[in-house]
Motif scaffolding. Structure first.
Motif, mmCIF file in Angstrom:
data_model
loop_
_atom_site.group_PDB
_atom_site.id
_atom_site.type_symbol
_atom_site.label_atom_id
_atom_site.label_comp_id
_atom_site.label_asym_id
_atom_site.label_seq_id
_atom_site.Cartn_x
_atom_site.Cartn_y
_atom_site.Cartn_z
ATOM 1 N N ALA A 9 0.724 -1.181 0.254
ATOM 2 C CA ALA A 9 0.117 0.100 -0.052
ATOM 3 C C ALA A 9 0.779 1.243 -0.018
ATOM 4 C CB ALA A 9 -0.958 -0.040 1.324
ATOM 5 N N LEU A 10 1.910 1.281 0.850
ATOM 6 C CA LEU A 10 2.684 2.438 0.858
ATOM 7 C C LEU A 10 3.427 2.636 -0.403
ATOM 8 C CD1 LEU A 10 3.920 4.540 2.711
ATOM 9 C CD2 LEU A 10 5.920 3.045 3.283
ATOM 10 N N THR A 11 3.992 1.735 -1.084
ATOM 11 C CA THR A 11 4.672 2.033 -2.260
ATOM 12 C C THR A 11 3.590 2.006 -3.605
ATOM 13 O OG1 THR A 11 5.149 -0.462 -2.395
ATOM 14 C CG2 THR A 11 6.612 0.941 -1.507
ATOM 15 N N LEU A 32 -3.381 1.950 10.471
ATOM 16 C CA LEU A 32 -2.867 2.636 9.269
ATOM 17 C C LEU A 32 -3.805 2.541 8.096
ATOM 18 C CD1 LEU A 32 0.730 2.450 9.605
ATOM 19 C CD2 LEU A 32 -0.208 4.588 9.842
ATOM 20 N N ALA A 33 -4.718 1.761 8.242
ATOM 21 C CA ALA A 33 -5.653 1.347 7.203
ATOM 22 C C ALA A 33 -6.408 2.483 6.473
ATOM 23 C CB ALA A 33 -6.873 0.587 7.551
ATOM 24 N N ARG A 34 -7.022 3.562 7.355
ATOM 25 C CA ARG A 34 -7.619 4.538 6.645
ATOM 26 C C ARG A 34 -6.821 5.518 6.144
ATOM 27 N NH1 ARG A 34 -12.944 4.983 7.829
ATOM 28 N NH2 ARG A 34 -13.856 3.610 9.489
ATOM 29 N N PRO A 35 -5.475 6.090 6.671
ATOM 30 C CA PRO A 35 -4.786 6.985 6.021
ATOM 31 C C PRO A 35 -3.933 6.508 4.830
ATOM 32 C CG PRO A 35 -3.744 6.535 8.265
ATOM 33 C CD PRO A 35 -5.265 6.052 8.092
ATOM 34 N N LEU A 36 -3.696 4.989 4.880
ATOM 35 C CA LEU A 36 -3.201 4.309 3.620
ATOM 36 C C LEU A 36 -4.079 4.310 2.443
ATOM 37 C CD1 LEU A 36 -0.944 1.720 5.084
ATOM 38 C CD2 LEU A 36 -0.275 3.586 3.779
ATOM 39 N N ASN A 37 -5.423 4.094 2.977
ATOM 40 C CA ASN A 37 -6.836 4.307 1.879
ATOM 41 C C ASN A 37 -6.679 5.400 1.189
ATOM 42 O OD1 ASN A 37 -7.578 1.431 1.821
ATOM 43 N ND2 ASN A 37 -9.156 1.868 3.462
ATOM 44 N N ALA A 38 -6.470 6.532 2.118
ATOM 45 C CA ALA A 38 -6.461 7.675 1.354
ATOM 46 C C ALA A 38 -5.583 8.131 0.456
ATOM 47 C CB ALA A 38 -6.559 8.935 2.489
ATOM 48 N N MET A 39 -4.237 7.660 0.905
ATOM 49 C CA MET A 39 -2.964 7.816 0.058
ATOM 50 C C MET A 39 -3.000 7.092 -1.194
ATOM 51 S SD MET A 39 0.122 7.899 2.970
ATOM 52 C CE MET A 39 1.244 7.989 1.721
#
Length: 331
Positions: free
Chosen positions: A81-83, A209-216
């Motif tokens: 998700a991050l990359t 971190l699920a929600r902020p990573l979804n947004a990103m």
């Protein structure tokens, strides 16, 4: 999720019951919840032997497999998700290489030989490399591509250092040969107790971190518009991955394909929402890891194949088939 949990429980029972010496389920139950002395007396000592095998060998091994599997599954899902890369794995940021470099340094230069001794060096190496990668790739917002390139560069440099030390020090090579394969065979209660606190912090941090990573996933600009903080989210995500992957690698060595394959399989079931991907990965990754460990014990009796070898043998062809037959679902 209920079905996945049931499958995990069945694999846990198999991990405790199956090995070089098969143990009936009733003896496994008695070893876990009964009184070993009385049971052994009634069975010529065989029950007492089974109690020792279950409590002192297979139970710690299974618990470590549960913890490490959940850690690798979560770390892989967060990394992908991050990359924004479904082929990313926990080794992309150099975490495995940092842990290995610290371990080989401790063995070769400091004379550390026990797992309980170099596990702390592995964790320290993973943490230091994560900081270095973030410092190199985190400028100007720290885009996923910059972080990935920094991780690849640091990994290449550390692998060169590791190879050099191993060539010059045969003792380090002998110890690292077993560690780098990836194994649960040396698990015992001390290792589980040392790893558990790091995972107790890393697992909730990754799930949060699920929600902020979804947004990103929509891009940094859209993420900011939705109230997320991309730079802070990346820093927290890398910290969580370091705790999870660093602890898992320190305890068992680098185990491949678990963190890469499981989140990809989960996305095919749940879609791209990380609120589902992360908990499913935490449940199904131990299924793969413990299942591979049980298979390694069965196919090579009375010896066994290390779990890192089995996951590579299973994961490689399965992942190739998955990529060829399905269109890659982006996180």
């Amino acid at each position: 999720m209920l079905a996945a949990t049931v499958v995990l429980l069945l694999v846990v029972v198999a991990s405790i019951a199956i090995g070089a010496k098969p143990i009936p389920v009733d003896q496994v139950w008695h070893a876990l919840f009964g009184h070993g002395a009385g049971h052994g007396a009634g069975h010529g000592g065989s029950g007492a032997d089974a109690d020792v095998v279950v409590r002192d060998v297979r139970l710690p091994r299974t618990l470590l497999g549960l913890l490490v599997g959940a850690a690798l599954g979560l770390a892989g899902a967060v990394m992908q998700a991050l990359t924004r890369n479904p082929l990313a794995d926990p080794g992309l940021f150099g975490i495995n290489a940092g842990a290995a470099a610290a371990v080989v340094t401790a063995i070769s230069f400091l004379g550390v030989t026990s797992l309980t001794g170099y596990i702390w060096f592995a964790l320290l190496g993973a943490a230091v490399v994560t900081v270095v990668v973030y410092a190199l790739g985190g400028r100007r917002g720290g885009s996923p591509a910059r972080l990935a390139l920094a991780g690849v560069a640091v990994t290449a440099a550390l692998n060169g250092y590791i190879s050099s030390v191993e060539l010059l020090d045969s003792a380090a090579l002998d110890t690292m040969r077993f560690w780098t394969v990836g194994s649960l065979a040396s698990a015992h209660g001390t290792v589980v107790r040392q790893v558990a606190p790091f995972l107790a912090v890393g697992v909730p941090a990754a799930l949060a971190l699920a929600r902020p990573l979804n947004a990103m996933a929509l891009g940094d600009d859209q993420a900011r518009a939705l109230g997320a903080h991309p730079a802070r989210t990346r820093a927290l995500a890398m910290a969580a991955v370091t705790l999870l992957c660093g602890a898992a690698t320190a305890a068992c060595g680098p185990i491949v394909f678990v963190g890469l394959l499981v989140p990809h399989l989960v996305r095919a079931l749940t879609g791209p929402d990380l609120r589902w991907i992360l908990p499913y990965s935490a449940v199904l990754a131990p299924v793969l890891l413990l299942g591979a460990d049980v298979l390694g014990r069965v196919v090579a009796r009375p010896s066994e194949l290390q779990v890192g070898i089995v996951t590579a043998l299973l994961g490689g062809p399965l992942f190739i088939r998955l990529v060829r037959r399905r269109r890659m679902a982006k996180p």
